[in-house]
Design an enzyme around this catalytic site. Structure first.
Site, mmCIF file in Angstrom:
data_model
loop_
_atom_site.group_PDB
_atom_site.id
_atom_site.type_symbol
_atom_site.label_atom_id
_atom_site.label_comp_id
_atom_site.label_asym_id
_atom_site.label_seq_id
_atom_site.Cartn_x
_atom_site.Cartn_y
_atom_site.Cartn_z
ATOM 1 C CE LYS A 170 -3.574 2.740 0.509
ATOM 2 N NZ LYS A 170 -4.647 2.949 -0.436
ATOM 3 C CE LYS A 238 -3.230 7.598 6.939
ATOM 4 N NZ LYS A 238 -3.772 6.308 6.657
#
Ligand code: NAD
Length: 295
Positions: A170, A238
């Site tokens: 990811k 993030k």
């Protein structure tokens, strides 16, 4: 199957809805109650706490902003682990750091609870359509069980390695999306400032090697100045920090990811962190004068 679902935001709400539609018994929980009510109307059972969800479920899915929230929901006061039976499975679909995923897998194993990190790609569009791509880390048996559940929300499900591996893939995904977004933003700015027929330009670009999902889905948002999330710049920041940390740990240089992280930070400093990540174009426009939105 009895499925618990915690975190009913942009992604979690439609995902939980698909699980209900697939015929599962789904108990849901979210920090703000309105989302729970919406899922109840669709056939889910409203949970009153993560512990309540754990009591009712054999499989618990979390879809939360970051690792502190996932850890709180699982291990905090009235957390899932206080009630979830041994032999159960936790699937975390949030995007968190690979190290946090490995630590969570270890803590759950102490309770004889299996864990799969299963971050997703495809955005709000893919969540609504039930066509997400899911990258799963964990042992083969846990991943097989997770796949049976996640098939209701995904078009692509892939086992990519042991716990934490899903989050590493990811991180790579988010590097690719950010890089693509930045160049789409630069290209759209060039096309707009030079006065070509922009709709025709995007159509022809979409027919060649430059075609991409980001070009297809995000360029129209840039042109319409529609920066409603979608995927918030704060969340992408993030994820880019997770990617930078993973690269540092692997002792590799990722200079483009570094530059784009700084552009995203510039937008957050200007108060734009709550906008969709297609608003990355604003940072590029400002480098060449000003953005049509001012500033
Ligand atoms: P969001 O902010 O829309 O949703 C998060 C939800 O979690 C909110 O409804 C919030 O109320 C709830 N929540 C937060 N803390 C909680 C707690 N302690 N207990 C119970 N509920 C709590 O975020 P999102 O866009 O749905 O993203 C969720 C995760 O998925 C993030 O890790 C994000 O990076 C990732 N992701 C998002 C997208 C996207 O396009 N939005 C795409 C892929 C992955």
């Amino acid at each position: 199957m009895n499925i618990g679902f915690i975190g009913l935001g942009v992604m979690g709400e439609p995902m939980a809805g698909h699980l209900v539609d697939a015929g599962h018994d789904v108990v849901v929980f979210n920090r703000s109650r309105a989302k729970v009510d919406a899922l109840e109307a669709r056939g889910a059972v409203g949970g009153t706490s993560p512990a309540h969800v754990g009591e009712k479920a054999d499989v618990v899915i979390t879809m939360l902003p970051d690792s502190p929230e996932v850890e709180e929901v699982l291990f905090g006061d009235a957390g899932v682990v206080s009630t979830l039976r041994p032999g159960s499975l936790v699937i975390d679909c949030s995007t968190i750091s690979p190290d946090a995923a490995v630590a969570i897998a270890g803590r759950l194993a102490e309770h004889d609870i299996a864990f799969v990190d299963a971050p997703v790609s495809g955005g709000d569009v893919g969540a609504k359509a039930g066509t997400l791509a899911v990258m799963m880390g964990g042992d083969a048996d846990a991943v097989r069980r997770a796949s049976e559940v996640l098939t209701a929300v995904a078009a692509t499900l892939m086992h990519v390695g042991p716990a934490g591996s899903g989050q590493l893939v990811k991180a790579a995904n988010q590097m690719l999306v950010a890089g693509n977004l930045a160049l789409v933003g630069e290209a759209v700015t060039l096309l707009q400032r030079t006065g070509v027929d922009i709709d025709a330009a995007l159509a022809v670009l979409g027919g060649g090697l430059a075609a991409s999902k980001v070009l297809e889905v995000k360029a129209p948002k840039m042109l319409a100045r529609d920066f409603t999330p979608g995927f918030r710049l704060d969340l992408h920041h993030k994820d880019l920090k997770i990617a930078l940390a993973a690269a540092e740990r692997a002792q590799i240089a990722v200079p483009l990811t570094g530059v784009i992280t700084q552009l995203v930070q510039a937008l957050r400093s200007a108060g734009d962190g709550g906008l969709d990540h297609s608003a990355l174009i604003k940072a590029l426009e400002r480098l060449s004068g000003s953005s049509p939105d001012g500033r």
